[in-house]
Design a protein around this motif. Structure first.
Motif, PDB file in Angstrom:
ATOM      1  N   LYS A  47      -0.670 -10.883  -1.472  1.00 14.77           N
ATOM      2  CA  LYS A  47       0.663 -10.665  -0.826  1.00 14.77           C
ATOM      3  C   LYS A  47       0.973  -9.518   0.041  1.00 14.77           C
ATOM      4  O   LYS A  47       1.201  -9.409   1.153  1.00 14.77           O
ATOM      5  N   VAL A  48       0.690  -8.325  -0.885  1.00 11.15           N
ATOM      6  CA  VAL A  48       0.959  -7.059  -0.424  1.00 11.15           C
ATOM      7  C   VAL A  48      -0.256  -6.556   0.716  1.00 11.15           C
ATOM      8  O   VAL A  48       0.513  -6.145   1.820  1.00 11.15           O
ATOM      9  N   LEU A  49      -1.276  -6.726   0.505  1.00 15.30           N
ATOM     10  CA  LEU A  49      -2.145  -6.452   1.555  1.00 15.30           C
ATOM     11  C   LEU A  49      -2.049  -7.306   2.772  1.00 15.30           C
ATOM     12  O   LEU A  49      -2.116  -6.710   3.930  1.00 15.30           O
ATOM     13  N   THR A  50      -1.838  -8.634   2.637  1.00 16.77           N
ATOM     14  CA  THR A  50      -1.700  -9.389   3.820  1.00 16.77           C
ATOM     15  C   THR A  50      -0.455  -8.725   4.460  1.00 16.77           C
ATOM     16  O   THR A  50      -0.425  -8.803   5.772  1.00 16.77           O
ATOM     17  N   SER A  51       0.693  -8.788   3.910  1.00 15.80           N
ATOM     18  CA  SER A  51       2.139  -8.086   4.469  1.00 15.80           C
ATOM     19  C   SER A  51       1.869  -6.734   5.154  1.00 15.80           C
ATOM     20  O   SER A  51       2.110  -6.723   6.349  1.00 15.80           O
ATOM     21  N   ASN A  52       1.072  -6.043   4.379  1.00 12.12           N
ATOM     22  CA  ASN A  52       0.665  -4.597   5.183  1.00 12.12           C
ATOM     23  C   ASN A  52      -0.063  -4.804   6.410  1.00 12.12           C
ATOM     24  O   ASN A  52       0.014  -3.929   7.361  1.00 12.12           O
ATOM     25  N   HIS A  53      -0.908  -5.797   6.428  1.00 16.51           N
ATOM     26  CA  HIS A  53      -1.712  -5.802   7.583  1.00 16.51           C
ATOM     27  C   HIS A  53      -0.985  -6.463   8.720  1.00 16.51           C
ATOM     28  O   HIS A  53      -1.129  -5.818   9.819  1.00 16.51           O
ATOM     29  N   ILE A  54      -0.141  -7.389   8.345  1.00 22.60           N
ATOM     30  CA  ILE A  54       0.897  -8.104   9.626  1.00 22.60           C
ATOM     31  C   ILE A  54       1.705  -6.745  10.033  1.00 22.60           C
ATOM     32  O   ILE A  54       1.936  -6.859  11.293  1.00 22.60           O
ATOM     33  N   ARG A  55       2.121  -5.714   9.103  1.00 25.45           N
ATOM     34  CA  ARG A  55       2.959  -4.766   9.363  1.00 25.45           C
ATOM     35  C   ARG A  55       2.537  -4.083  10.271  1.00 25.45           C
ATOM     36  O   ARG A  55       3.054  -3.324  11.404  1.00 25.45           O
ATOM     37  N   SER A  56       1.165  -3.721  10.208  1.00 29.46           N
ATOM     38  CA  SER A  56       0.617  -2.600  10.931  1.00 29.46           C
ATOM     39  C   SER A  56       0.357  -3.046  12.507  1.00 29.46           C
ATOM     40  O   SER A  56       0.153  -2.305  13.447  1.00 29.46           O
ATOM     41  N   LYS A  57       0.632  -4.578  12.821  1.00 21.25           N
ATOM     42  CA  LYS A  57       0.565  -5.151  13.942  1.00 21.25           C
ATOM     43  C   LYS A  57       1.605  -4.753  14.838  1.00 21.25           C
ATOM     44  O   LYS A  57       1.941  -5.083  16.175  1.00 21.25           O
ATOM     45  N   TYR A  58       2.780  -4.182  14.152  1.00 17.84           N
ATOM     46  CA  TYR A  58       4.102  -3.915  14.893  1.00 17.84           C
ATOM     47  C   TYR A  58       4.471  -2.419  14.799  1.00 17.84           C
ATOM     48  O   TYR A  58       5.355  -2.123  14.276  1.00 17.84           O
ATOM     49  N   PRO A  59       3.667  -1.619  15.398  1.00 19.76           N
ATOM     50  CA  PRO A  59       3.662   0.000  15.435  1.00 19.76           C
ATOM     51  C   PRO A  59       4.882   0.362  15.916  1.00 19.76           C
ATOM     52  O   PRO A  59       5.426   1.517  15.639  1.00 19.76           O
ATOM     53  N   ASN A  60       5.773  -0.374  16.844  1.00 16.28           N
ATOM     54  CA  ASN A  60       6.694   0.098  17.523  1.00 16.28           C
ATOM     55  C   ASN A  60       8.060  -0.142  16.850  1.00 16.28           C
ATOM     56  O   ASN A  60       9.065   0.056  17.323  1.00 16.28           O
ATOM     57  N   LEU A  61       8.017  -1.044  15.768  1.00 16.33           N
ATOM     58  CA  LEU A  61       9.401  -1.458  15.164  1.00 16.33           C
ATOM     59  C   LEU A  61       9.677  -0.339  14.203  1.00 16.33           C
ATOM     60  O   LEU A  61       8.658   0.212  13.553  1.00 16.33           O
ATOM     61  N   SER A  62      10.913  -0.178  14.201  1.00 12.96           N
ATOM     62  CA  SER A  62      11.474   0.789  12.914  1.00 12.96           C
ATOM     63  C   SER A  62      11.274   0.101  11.497  1.00 12.96           C
ATOM     64  O   SER A  62      11.098  -1.030  11.532  1.00 12.96           O
ATOM     65  N   HIS A  63      11.321   0.935  10.516  1.00 11.50           N
ATOM     66  CA  HIS A  63      11.133   0.298   9.047  1.00 11.50           C
ATOM     67  C   HIS A  63      12.327  -0.738   8.847  1.00 11.50           C
ATOM     68  O   HIS A  63      11.900  -1.680   8.333  1.00 11.50           O
TER      69      HIS A  63
END
Length: 354
Positions: free
Chosen positions: A64-80
């Protein structure tokens, strides 16, 4: 579960807030899930993962964490903050793992609750079906370049039809005469559909359909929407693992296109909604068509029939096994679920001539 116990468990995680109240969310068959209201600027989802079903919970959480982190990496311009509203965000336990394992043997994990979000048990508008199709398409696209071999098989043979037939055959041998009698009509259907229901598995094993990261539990209640019914993200990623897109597409269609809840007893209410199918397929193909092979596209309708069937046989098997897998509310709950899915297959076959 009382507030004192939940507070104690919640405090094992590094969220830097305090428990205020909780409510139980009852959408799943397997895990126990709670919405935790906190005194901070975020609320949280606290989940007990059923380790009787999921044998490698640390591996599951890592998926779950690996998949979520990979998806998060696709949005480099979004704030936390924006990311936390767009992608599932997991909270570490104070021991630095993403789960807490207590003295009772239970495993827990915590996610940030996505505010102003909603889910649906049943689709009642084409717009929801269309947005759901886009959500799944996005999930598959965003994870298409992730190496699925890094993920464990959370439930080995989960959608393996040969395995499900073996389980079913075993349940026939051990079932009581009373349950066999009540299930007799559906036992005949399982036999009749056997060859057709193995086609996708055979294509996968022959390498004609590629293996990739798949969600594997794409019922509509695992799609998260905003108040304007626009898709946010896929949720409940416990079953993310290697698979084929047909598992995900078919399972989504199974729930989106059923005109009733999956345990509706009045079978006259159970029909396959062709309009919702077309709307979901439209959204899905808008996101994926350019990346799917001719073989993958050709077998999307069969994927829907196959995934409806695999749930039907799983519910039927559990009924014959005296209800050891799915949570049930009464003695024939699993049989009613199975009847429901077989009726959906019948309606699907009539409307799509499959």
């Amino acid at each position: 579960m009382n507030a004192e116990i939940l507070t104690s468990i919640f405090n094992k995680f590094d969220h830097q807030s305090n428990y205020v109240s909780h409510s139980e969310l009852n959408s799943g068959h397997i895990n126990d899930t709670f919405l935790i209201k906190s005194d901070g600027n975020k609320d949280y989802i606290l989940q007990r993962i059923n380790h009787a079903i999921f044998k490698d919970v640390p591996g599951l959480v890592n998926n779950k964490v690996l998949t979520s982190n990979h998806i998060r990496s696709k949005y480099p311009n979004l704030s936390h903050k924006e990311l936390n509203k767009t992608v599932l965000s997991f909270v570490k336990a104070k021991n630095t793992d993403f789960y807490y394992h207590n003295e009772n043997g239970d495993f827990w994990n915590v996610m940030i609750f996505i505010e102003d979000s909603i889910t649906y048990e049943i689709v009642k508008e084409e717009e929801i079906a269309y947005e759901g199709g886009k959500l799944l398409g996005d999930f598959l696209n965003l994870t298409s370049d992730f190496d699925s071999s890094k993920l464990i098989d959370v439930i080995p043979n989960f959608h393996d039809m040969s395995f499900r037939y073996k389980q079913y055959a075993s349940s026939i041998q051990s079932a009581s005469k009373a349950r066999l009698t009540k299930a007799a009509k559906y036992i005949k259907i399982v036999v009749a559909l056997k060859n057709e229901m193995h086609i996708l598995q055979e294509l996968k094993e022959a390498g004609e359909i590629p293996v990739r990261v798949t969600h594997n539990d794409t019922k509509i209640s695992n799609s998260l929407f905003d108040k304007d019914n626009k898709g946010i993200c896929m949720i409940d990623t416990d079953t993310v693992m290697p698979g084929i897109i047909h598992y995900d597409f078919g399972d989504a269609i199974r729930t989106i296109c059923n005109t009733a809840a999956e345990d509706e007893k009045e079978l006259s209410k159970v029909e396959f909604n062709l309009e919702y199918y077309k709307a979901y397929e439209k959204g899905f193909l808008e996101k994926t068509k350019d990346s799917l092979s001719e073989t993958e596209l050709k077998h999307l309708p069969l994927a829907a029939k196959t995934m409806i069937f695999i749930m039907a046989i799983r519910f039927l098997t559990d009924y014959l096994n005296n209800d050891v897998y799915y949570k049930t509310n009464y003695e024939e709950h699993n049989l009613d679920r199975a009847k429901n899915q077989f009726k959906l297959i019948e309606s699907f076959s009539e409307k799509l001539s499959i």
